[in-house]
Design an enzyme around this catalytic site. Structure first.
Site, PDB file in Angstrom:
ATOM      1  N   LYS A  55       6.777  75.672 -57.510  1.00 14.47           N
ATOM      2  CA  LYS A  55       7.809  76.248 -57.019  1.00 14.47           C
ATOM      3  C   LYS A  55       8.965  76.019 -57.496  1.00 14.47           C
ATOM      4  O   LYS A  55       9.281  75.287 -58.293  1.00 14.47           O
ATOM      5  CB  LYS A  55       8.197  75.832 -55.448  1.00 14.47           C
ATOM      6  CG  LYS A  55       6.956  76.017 -54.503  1.00 14.47           C
ATOM      7  CD  LYS A  55       7.366  75.720 -53.028  1.00 14.47           C
ATOM      8  CE  LYS A  55       6.416  75.914 -52.130  1.00 14.47           C
ATOM      9  NZ  LYS A  55       6.395  75.127 -50.670  1.00 14.47           N
ATOM     10  N   ALA A 105      10.743  60.275 -55.161  1.00 14.72           N
ATOM     11  CA  ALA A 105      11.567  60.367 -56.295  1.00 14.72           C
ATOM     12  C   ALA A 105      12.818  59.619 -56.429  1.00 14.72           C
ATOM     13  O   ALA A 105      13.160  59.177 -57.317  1.00 14.72           O
ATOM     14  CB  ALA A 105      11.955  61.982 -56.325  1.00 14.72           C
ATOM     15  N   MET A 110      17.337  68.084 -55.402  1.00 12.64           N
ATOM     16  CA  MET A 110      17.541  69.449 -55.714  1.00 12.64           C
ATOM     17  C   MET A 110      18.884  69.787 -55.694  1.00 12.64           C
ATOM     18  O   MET A 110      19.188  70.966 -55.108  1.00 12.64           O
ATOM     19  CB  MET A 110      16.529  70.114 -54.689  1.00 12.64           C
ATOM     20  CG  MET A 110      15.296  69.869 -54.517  1.00 12.64           C
ATOM     21  SD  MET A 110      14.413  70.526 -53.176  1.00 12.64           S
ATOM     22  CE  MET A 110      14.920  69.494 -51.905  1.00 12.64           C
ATOM     23  N   ASP A 124       1.703  70.563 -57.205  1.00 19.18           N
ATOM     24  CA  ASP A 124       3.032  71.264 -57.473  1.00 19.18           C
ATOM     25  C   ASP A 124       3.299  71.255 -58.778  1.00 19.18           C
ATOM     26  O   ASP A 124       2.785  70.664 -59.604  1.00 19.18           O
ATOM     27  CB  ASP A 124       3.941  70.498 -56.799  1.00 19.18           C
ATOM     28  CG  ASP A 124       3.987  70.464 -55.394  1.00 19.18           C
ATOM     29  OD1 ASP A 124       3.318  71.471 -54.595  1.00 19.18           O
ATOM     30  OD2 ASP A 124       4.548  69.705 -54.492  1.00 19.18           O
ATOM     31  N   PRO A 177       6.928  59.875 -59.014  1.00 15.13           N
ATOM     32  CA  PRO A 177       7.950  60.271 -59.986  1.00 15.13           C
ATOM     33  C   PRO A 177       7.493  61.159 -61.359  1.00 15.13           C
ATOM     34  O   PRO A 177       8.204  61.676 -61.953  1.00 15.13           O
ATOM     35  CB  PRO A 177       8.945  59.508 -60.173  1.00 15.13           C
ATOM     36  CG  PRO A 177       8.113  58.040 -60.074  1.00 15.13           C
ATOM     37  CD  PRO A 177       7.132  58.307 -59.058  1.00 15.13           C
ATOM     38  N   GLY A 179       4.580  65.954 -55.821  1.00 16.03           N
ATOM     39  CA  GLY A 179       5.445  64.845 -56.597  1.00 16.03           C
ATOM     40  C   GLY A 179       6.216  64.066 -55.507  1.00 16.03           C
ATOM     41  O   GLY A 179       6.406  64.502 -54.212  1.00 16.03           O
ATOM     42  N   GLY A 180       6.475  62.727 -55.997  1.00 14.74           N
ATOM     43  CA  GLY A 180       7.005  61.882 -55.050  1.00 14.74           C
ATOM     44  C   GLY A 180       6.170  61.593 -53.962  1.00 14.74           C
ATOM     45  O   GLY A 180       5.218  61.368 -53.828  1.00 14.74           O
ATOM     46  N   ASP A 181       6.931  61.495 -52.713  1.00 14.90           N
ATOM     47  CA  ASP A 181       6.059  61.293 -51.430  1.00 14.90           C
ATOM     48  C   ASP A 181       5.751  62.616 -50.728  1.00 14.90           C
ATOM     49  O   ASP A 181       6.840  63.253 -50.550  1.00 14.90           O
ATOM     50  CB  ASP A 181       6.815  60.233 -50.672  1.00 14.90           C
ATOM     51  CG  ASP A 181       6.057  59.754 -49.471  1.00 14.90           C
ATOM     52  OD1 ASP A 181       5.497  58.906 -49.339  1.00 14.90           O
ATOM     53  OD2 ASP A 181       6.249  60.475 -48.279  1.00 14.90           O
TER      54      ASP A 181
END
Length: 266
Positions: free
Chosen positions: A68, A130, A180, A46, A23, A99-101
């Site tokens: 993105k 996240a 998101m 990212d 995260p 980011g995250g997994d």
């Protein structure tokens, strides 16, 4: 000429490492992710990957950002896949930092599929998602013996949001985590209530999870759009819906004055 062609054919293909960056806090990287990053030659990352994590790579490493955003992509996904394959076929090991997994709303599955189809080796290094990172930092138990035994992860930017059947995803004994969902918070709240969820279900919005600037904003489902607007919540942020979000302040579900309370987490 034949000899040169023979050696070109024998050149080793590099490996694509799909690495979860967690995260945002460098301390939450796995040991394997940290070791790969510290030895990286090429890092394709990212926009959600923190500068502190990128700084762990050697000064000689090359960085390519494929950040993105909702309305703008540096590269379309197909072009990202092609970039990874092209660089690996040059014999370079590619650290694809996400980011995250990588496999939880990270499109890592698509990148792995294309790489395998092109004959490029792929290694997936999981990261703290996240949802897990945000819940831990905010001290929200996604499951709790007295409140929730089911957790669902959904994307708040999916096409045809109004056509989705979200009934049963949240409610008594359940926790719903929405990725998101900042921009579509009004539609999310409207859709959940239309599908039967009570307007007074507690919610929490976690912005910049596991980072120094993290914020946790709490309220009720019916007031979710106003909550996001009033506190100027921006991505990256997660929306958590369910009784687990109010267990550290049970009065929040019944006290209107606290419906839009902001808790700064340091």
């Amino acid at each position: 000429m034949r000899r040169a062609a023979h050696f070109a054919f024998m050149e080793k293909t590099g490996t694509i490492y799909l690495v979860g960056a967690g995260p945002g806090d460098p301390d939450l990287l796995t040991l394997r992710a940290a070791r790969l990053l510290e030895a990286a030659e090429l890092v394709v990352h990212d926009g959600l990957v923190s500068r502190e994590i990128l700084a762990m790579a050697p000064a000689t490493a090359e960085f390519i950002s494929v950040a993105k955003q909702r309305a703008r992509h540096t590269l379309p996904q197909d072009d990202i896949n092609a970039l990874l394959i092209r660089e690996a076929k040059k014999g370079r090991d590619v650290i694809r930092l996400k980011g995250g997994d990588p496999l939880v709303f990270g499109r890592g599955g698509e990148e792995a599929e294309d790489a395998r189809a092109a004959g490029v080796p792929v290694v997936i290094v999981p990261g703290i998602s996240a949802a897990n990172g945000a819940a831990a930092a905010a001290q929200i138990a996604l499951t709790h013996r007295d409140a929730s035994s089911i957790v669902s992860f959904v994307a708040g930017q999916c096409k045809g949001l109004s056509d989705q059947d979200w009934s049963g995803l949240a409610g008594k004994g359940r926790t719903l985590v929405i990725y998101m969902g900042v921009k579509t918070a009004p539609q999310i709240a409207e859709k959940l209530m239309a599908d039967g969820l009570a307007p007074d279900v507690p919610v929490a919005v976690i912005e910049n999870a596991a980072r120094p600037e993290m914020r946790v904003v709490r309220g009720l489902l019916a007031g979710l759009p106003q909550l996001v607007t009033a506190h100027k919540i921006k991505s990256p942020a997660l929306i958590v819906i369910g009784d687990v979000t109010a267990r550290d302040d049970r009065s929040i579900a019944n006290t209107a004055a606290k419906a839009q309370e902001t808790q700064a987490v340091t």
